[in-house]
Design a protein around this motif. Structure first.
Motif, PDB file in Angstrom:
ATOM      1  N   GLN A 326       0.789  -1.226   0.000  1.00  0.00           N
ATOM      2  CA  GLN A 326       0.000   0.000   0.000  1.00  0.00           C
ATOM      3  C   GLN A 326       0.823   1.277   0.000  1.00  0.00           C
ATOM      4  O   GLN A 326       0.261   2.368   0.103  1.00  0.00           O
ATOM      5  CB  GLN A 326      -0.933   0.003   1.224  1.00  0.00           C
ATOM      6  CG  GLN A 326      -1.928  -1.129   1.256  1.00  0.00           C
ATOM      7  CD  GLN A 326      -2.867  -1.007   2.448  1.00  0.00           C
ATOM      8  OE1 GLN A 326      -2.562  -0.361   3.443  1.00  0.00           O
ATOM      9  NE2 GLN A 326      -4.019  -1.639   2.340  1.00  0.00           N
ATOM     10  N   LEU A 327       2.141   1.172  -0.090  1.00  0.00           N
ATOM     11  CA  LEU A 327       2.968   2.376   0.020  1.00  0.00           C
ATOM     12  C   LEU A 327       2.634   3.367  -1.092  1.00  0.00           C
ATOM     13  O   LEU A 327       2.466   2.975  -2.252  1.00  0.00           O
ATOM     14  CB  LEU A 327       4.445   2.017  -0.056  1.00  0.00           C
ATOM     15  CG  LEU A 327       4.987   1.095   1.041  1.00  0.00           C
ATOM     16  CD1 LEU A 327       6.461   0.812   0.798  1.00  0.00           C
ATOM     17  CD2 LEU A 327       4.784   1.709   2.415  1.00  0.00           C
ATOM     18  N   PRO A 328       2.547   4.657  -0.764  1.00  0.00           N
ATOM     19  CA  PRO A 328       2.343   5.658  -1.820  1.00  0.00           C
ATOM     20  C   PRO A 328       3.575   5.763  -2.707  1.00  0.00           C
ATOM     21  O   PRO A 328       4.665   5.317  -2.339  1.00  0.00           O
ATOM     22  CB  PRO A 328       2.104   6.953  -1.032  1.00  0.00           C
ATOM     23  CG  PRO A 328       2.717   6.715   0.303  1.00  0.00           C
ATOM     24  CD  PRO A 328       2.607   5.252   0.577  1.00  0.00           C
ATOM     25  N   ALA A 329       3.383   6.334  -3.878  1.00  0.00           N
ATOM     26  CA  ALA A 329       4.500   6.474  -4.816  1.00  0.00           C
ATOM     27  C   ALA A 329       5.588   7.354  -4.217  1.00  0.00           C
ATOM     28  O   ALA A 329       5.306   8.332  -3.516  1.00  0.00           O
ATOM     29  CB  ALA A 329       4.005   7.069  -6.134  1.00  0.00           C
ATOM     30  N   GLY A 330       6.826   7.004  -4.483  1.00  0.00           N
ATOM     31  CA  GLY A 330       7.947   7.801  -3.993  1.00  0.00           C
ATOM     32  C   GLY A 330       8.042   9.137  -4.712  1.00  0.00           C
ATOM     33  O   GLY A 330       7.475   9.335  -5.792  1.00  0.00           O
ATOM     34  N   ALA A 382      10.529   3.641   3.271  1.00  0.00           N
ATOM     35  CA  ALA A 382       9.633   2.476   3.236  1.00  0.00           C
ATOM     36  C   ALA A 382       9.844   1.656   1.966  1.00  0.00           C
ATOM     37  O   ALA A 382       9.864   0.418   2.005  1.00  0.00           O
ATOM     38  CB  ALA A 382       8.184   2.938   3.344  1.00  0.00           C
ATOM     39  N   HIS A 383      10.012   2.328   0.826  1.00  0.00           N
ATOM     40  CA  HIS A 383      10.274   1.595  -0.413  1.00  0.00           C
ATOM     41  C   HIS A 383      11.624   0.877  -0.350  1.00  0.00           C
ATOM     42  O   HIS A 383      11.768  -0.242  -0.864  1.00  0.00           O
ATOM     43  CB  HIS A 383      10.235   2.551  -1.605  1.00  0.00           C
ATOM     44  CG  HIS A 383       8.851   2.879  -2.066  1.00  0.00           C
ATOM     45  ND1 HIS A 383       8.081   2.000  -2.782  1.00  0.00           N
ATOM     46  CD2 HIS A 383       8.082   3.989  -1.881  1.00  0.00           C
ATOM     47  CE1 HIS A 383       6.897   2.550  -3.046  1.00  0.00           C
ATOM     48  NE2 HIS A 383       6.875   3.758  -2.509  1.00  0.00           N
ATOM     49  N   THR A 384      12.596   1.504   0.280  1.00  0.00           N
ATOM     50  CA  THR A 384      13.911   0.874   0.426  1.00  0.00           C
ATOM     51  C   THR A 384      13.824  -0.396   1.275  1.00  0.00           C
ATOM     52  O   THR A 384      14.530  -1.376   1.015  1.00  0.00           O
ATOM     53  CB  THR A 384      14.899   1.862   1.077  1.00  0.00           C
ATOM     54  OG1 THR A 384      14.976   3.053   0.280  1.00  0.00           O
ATOM     55  CG2 THR A 384      16.285   1.259   1.190  1.00  0.00           C
ATOM     56  N   VAL A 446       5.818  -7.567   8.567  1.00  0.00           N
ATOM     57  CA  VAL A 446       4.966  -6.546   7.965  1.00  0.00           C
ATOM     58  C   VAL A 446       5.484  -5.173   8.383  1.00  0.00           C
ATOM     59  O   VAL A 446       5.836  -4.952   9.542  1.00  0.00           O
ATOM     60  CB  VAL A 446       3.499  -6.724   8.404  1.00  0.00           C
ATOM     61  CG1 VAL A 446       2.637  -5.581   7.886  1.00  0.00           C
ATOM     62  CG2 VAL A 446       2.956  -8.050   7.912  1.00  0.00           C
ATOM     63  N   LEU A 447       5.517  -4.241   7.427  1.00  0.00           N
ATOM     64  CA  LEU A 447       5.862  -2.848   7.704  1.00  0.00           C
ATOM     65  C   LEU A 447       4.576  -2.031   7.716  1.00  0.00           C
ATOM     66  O   LEU A 447       3.795  -2.071   6.760  1.00  0.00           O
ATOM     67  CB  LEU A 447       6.803  -2.313   6.631  1.00  0.00           C
ATOM     68  CG  LEU A 447       7.129  -0.812   6.699  1.00  0.00           C
ATOM     69  CD1 LEU A 447       7.897  -0.488   7.968  1.00  0.00           C
ATOM     70  CD2 LEU A 447       7.905  -0.361   5.466  1.00  0.00           C
ATOM     71  N   VAL A 448       4.342  -1.313   8.805  1.00  0.00           N
ATOM     72  CA  VAL A 448       3.183  -0.437   8.929  1.00  0.00           C
ATOM     73  C   VAL A 448       3.676   1.007   8.889  1.00  0.00           C
ATOM     74  O   VAL A 448       4.510   1.405   9.702  1.00  0.00           O
ATOM     75  CB  VAL A 448       2.411  -0.704  10.240  1.00  0.00           C
ATOM     76  CG1 VAL A 448       1.194   0.210  10.337  1.00  0.00           C
ATOM     77  CG2 VAL A 448       1.978  -2.166  10.310  1.00  0.00           C
ATOM     78  N   PHE A 449       3.162   1.777   7.944  1.00  0.00           N
ATOM     79  CA  PHE A 449       3.577   3.174   7.746  1.00  0.00           C
ATOM     80  C   PHE A 449       2.364   4.069   8.031  1.00  0.00           C
ATOM     81  O   PHE A 449       1.366   4.016   7.328  1.00  0.00           O
ATOM     82  CB  PHE A 449       4.076   3.345   6.312  1.00  0.00           C
ATOM     83  CG  PHE A 449       4.440   4.765   5.928  1.00  0.00           C
ATOM     84  CD1 PHE A 449       4.601   5.773   6.878  1.00  0.00           C
ATOM     85  CD2 PHE A 449       4.639   5.102   4.595  1.00  0.00           C
ATOM     86  CE1 PHE A 449       4.936   7.063   6.521  1.00  0.00           C
ATOM     87  CE2 PHE A 449       4.974   6.386   4.217  1.00  0.00           C
ATOM     88  CZ  PHE A 449       5.116   7.374   5.184  1.00  0.00           C
TER      89      PHE A 449
END
Length: 672
Positions: A326-330, A382-384, A446-449
């Motif tokens: 679900q990460l937004p675009a960088g 987060a993308h990294t 899991v990563l929660v942002f």
């Protein structure tokens, strides 16, 4: 000990952090987690004064010392039960690693005997104390599990049955405890009861969570189904070398002990591979199975005999969770922040894989002034980190800087849907949603942002429980209540990084042709990342506009924030959102401080300007600093100072001018 709740909170936090400086801002954040009252500093000083009087009556007045910005309570570590508890627990784990299970049990029992009630049972807890008590309870529960596992290793399965039955009643969805009970029953010749334990747990998990038990518990059940009945008694096994046990995580230095038979709060932990516990004489001869078909090592960590098992039927294998991304675009053209990114990456996942030797998820917090680039840094990070969290990355904008922050229960329901929990299985209440979320992420990476968080209280139920998970948070307020977090306060980038932001957007050749003008633009905008993106976008849209002309315009304009705007990118609106979240008194002080220059100033200097008592003004200045509308600075003389960055001061002056121009200005300008 005082009877009033807030003084008890102060004393508890000082004892938890004994022999270290506890900042006054940390104590205030614990006492008033949402918005401290104007009298917060004075009230805290009153609590400290009363505590010091209590110590003086006991002849211990020298234990509490006032330090620059805070207080230190000096106590010998040997005088606190929690230190003795940790010492015995650590010794027990060392003995486990050496294979001395009898000695380990003795140490664990001594450690657990120090608990006589829940941690800080008679103290109201804010965010900071809540995190300490949670960690203490988790640590106590882990030591209890290790003691039971060591007792199983020593052949005390019959003696453990009643204790384990009480524990599974207190923790009806805890798979690991149910697995230990199944092993104890099987070794006692009560295999049918062990199978009933599994069926009971499976039905509860399906009814309440919509989940099957995990693979390890299903394998244990299948082993019991396929094996012949156990002998009535199995002789104790000799101690064998163990794989290293997890180190006891550092715990706060205060607790009110808990009885070993009391229910303990804690999220279900992923079930470690259960011990086979099957006597060799009870197994029919069979050829050795291939390695993939062997039961993993015992729960206790000892190298127990491996037992052949058949692959688990699909119906008893836990359904794997989805892998949401679900990460937004960088941000295109992201520049710099290398040191910050390395610091956060190390905190969230270590040099390689996410660390799993603790009891809580790793937390990273990025705070800073409006528009400084908190979200851009967090998204890039987060993308990294995506390869480190293959089970999914969850994202939510909590809108903490808006007038209507998001409800945590709404966010939780969205996360559960992303994790493929059926809609009918998602509860309404935030507590129940939080428990299901922790269960669903147990055993996963899991990563929660969480972006734009208002306060630590807003995310209390959004924390994953598994130590292999990570939580990344951004917000405009300092969130000191997240004690275990790695906190980074983002400031203006370096001149080189700021110049690179401008060059990426306006064009490197263009900047290279007018380097002096480019440097002027960067400094006139206070190296503010969002302002640089606005101005860089203007230059990109107007190829005929020279950097020198733009720099002259910035220098001459009375309202520089008019230029720091491009479409939806608007620096002024970011400041306005933070300003709107202040109280009337803080807004008044903020406006009037705009009359000061860009040099650092003390609380005394500000009090002289505003005609207010220093102590009263200190609490207001701290609120402004917590919201990053003022920066703090401690000079060589040790005196704390505050300072405006260039654009924040420009916004404060705009607010003052607008207030003076409004009707009844004389009534509105003051700090009220």
């Amino acid at each position: 000990m005082p009877t009033a709740p807030k003084p008890r909170q102060v004393i508890s936090l000082l004892m938890l952090r004994h022999n270290t400086v506890v900042q006054a801002s940390e104590l205030i954040d614990e006492l008033w987690p949402e918005l401290p009252p104007p009298s917060a500093v004075t009230t805290l000083q009153t609590y400290i004064y009363k505590f010091r009087k209590l110590l003086l009556k006991q002849g211990l007045g020298n234990l509490l010392q006032t330090q620059p910005g805070g207080y230190t309570l000096t106590i010998p570590s040997s005088s606190l039960d929690v230190n003795l508890f940790e010492s015995r627990a650590e010794k027990g784990q060392e003995l486990l690693q050496q294979g001395d299970t009898e000695g380990a049990v003795a140490c664990f029992e001594e450690a657990l005997a120090m608990w006589r009630g829940p941690a800080l049972a008679d103290v109201e807890t804010g965010g900071r104390l809540f995190s300490y008590t949670t960690r203490l309870e988790e640590l106590r529960f882990r030591i209890l599990e290790l003691r039971i596992e060591a007792d199983l290793e020593n052949g005390r399965h019959r003696e453990l049955i009643s204790e384990l039955k009480a524990l599974v009643l207190a923790h009806p969805l805890h798979e690991h405890l149910h697995g230990l009970l199944m092993v104890a029953l099987h070794r006692s010749g009560r295999r049918h009861e062990a199978l009933e334990v599994y069926q009971s747990l499976r039905q509860k998990m399906i009814d309440e969570l919509g989940l099957e038990p995990g693979k390890e518990l299903a394998r244990l059940q299948h082993t019991l189904l396929s094996d012949s009945p156990a002998e009535p008694r199995e002789p104790p096994r000799r101690p064998t070398p163990r794989s290293p046990a997890p180190a006891v995580p550092a715990a706060p230095n205060l607790t009110t002990p808990v009885p070993t038979d009391a229910p303990v709060a804690g999220a279900p932990a992923p079930l470690a591979p259960p011990p086979s516990g099957l006597p060799p004489e009870s197994r029919a001869p069979a050829p050795p199975p291939p390695p993939a078909a062997r039961l993993p090592a015992a729960v206790t960590g000892a190298r127990a005999a491996q037992v052949p098992v058949q692959p688990s039927p699909p119906s008893v294998v836990r359904e794997s969770i989805g892998s949401p991304a679900q990460l937004p675009a960088g941000l295109a053209g992201f520049v710099g922040r290398g040191e910050v990114l390395r610091e956060l990456e190390a905190a969230l996942c270590g040099p390689g894989e996410p660390a799993a030797d603790g009891t809580a998820a790793h937390i990273g917090v990025v705070t800073g002034p409006p528009g400084v680039g908190k979200s851009a840094v967090a998204v890039h990070l987060a993308h990294t980190l995506r390869p480190h969290f293959p089970d999914g990355q969850l994202y939510a904008d909590l809108r903490g800087s808006s007038a209507e922050p998001r409800d945590p229960s709404e966010v939780l329901r969205g996360f559960l849907r992303a994790l493929e929990v059926p809609h009918a299985r998602i509860p309404e209440g935030v507590e129940e949603c939080g428990a299901l979320f922790r269960s669903r992420t147990a055993g996963c990476r899991v990563l929660v942002f969480l972006d734009d968080v208002a306060s630590s209280a807003q995310i209390r139920h959004l924390l994953p429980a598994d130590p292999r998970c990570a939580l990344l948070v951004t917000g405009r307020r300092r969130m000191t209540a997240l004690v275990e977090a790695e906190r980074v306060e983002l400031g203006a980038p370096s001149p080189e990084e700021a110049l690179e932001i401008l060059a990426v957007l306006a064009g490197r050749q263009r900047v290279a042709r007018e380097p002096e003008a480019a440097h002027r633009i960067v400094e006139l905008l206070g190296r503010h990342p969002l302002a640089l993106r606005c101005v860089g976008g203007r230059l990109a849209a107007g190829p005929g506009l020279s950097l020198s002309t733009l720099a002259d315009r910035l220098e001459a304009t009375p309202r520089i924030l008019d230029v720091a705007r491009l479409g939806e990118l608007d620096v002024r609106s970011r400041f306005a959102a933070s300003y709107a979240g202040l109280g009337h008194q803080e807004q008044g002080v903020f406006r009037l401080l705009g009359m000061l220059g860009e040099s650092p100033f003390t609380a005394s200097q500000a009090a002289e300007l505003l005609g207010r008592p220093v102590r009263e003004l200190e609490s207001v200045l701290e609120v402004l600093a917590d919201n990053h509308l003022l920066a703090t600075d401690r000079c060589a003389d040790g005196i704390g100072r505050y300072v405006f960055d260039r654009l924040t001061r420009a916004y404060a002056r705009e607010c003052l001018e607008e207030t003076l121009a409004a009707p009844a200005a004389s009534e509105e300008v003051g700090v009220g």
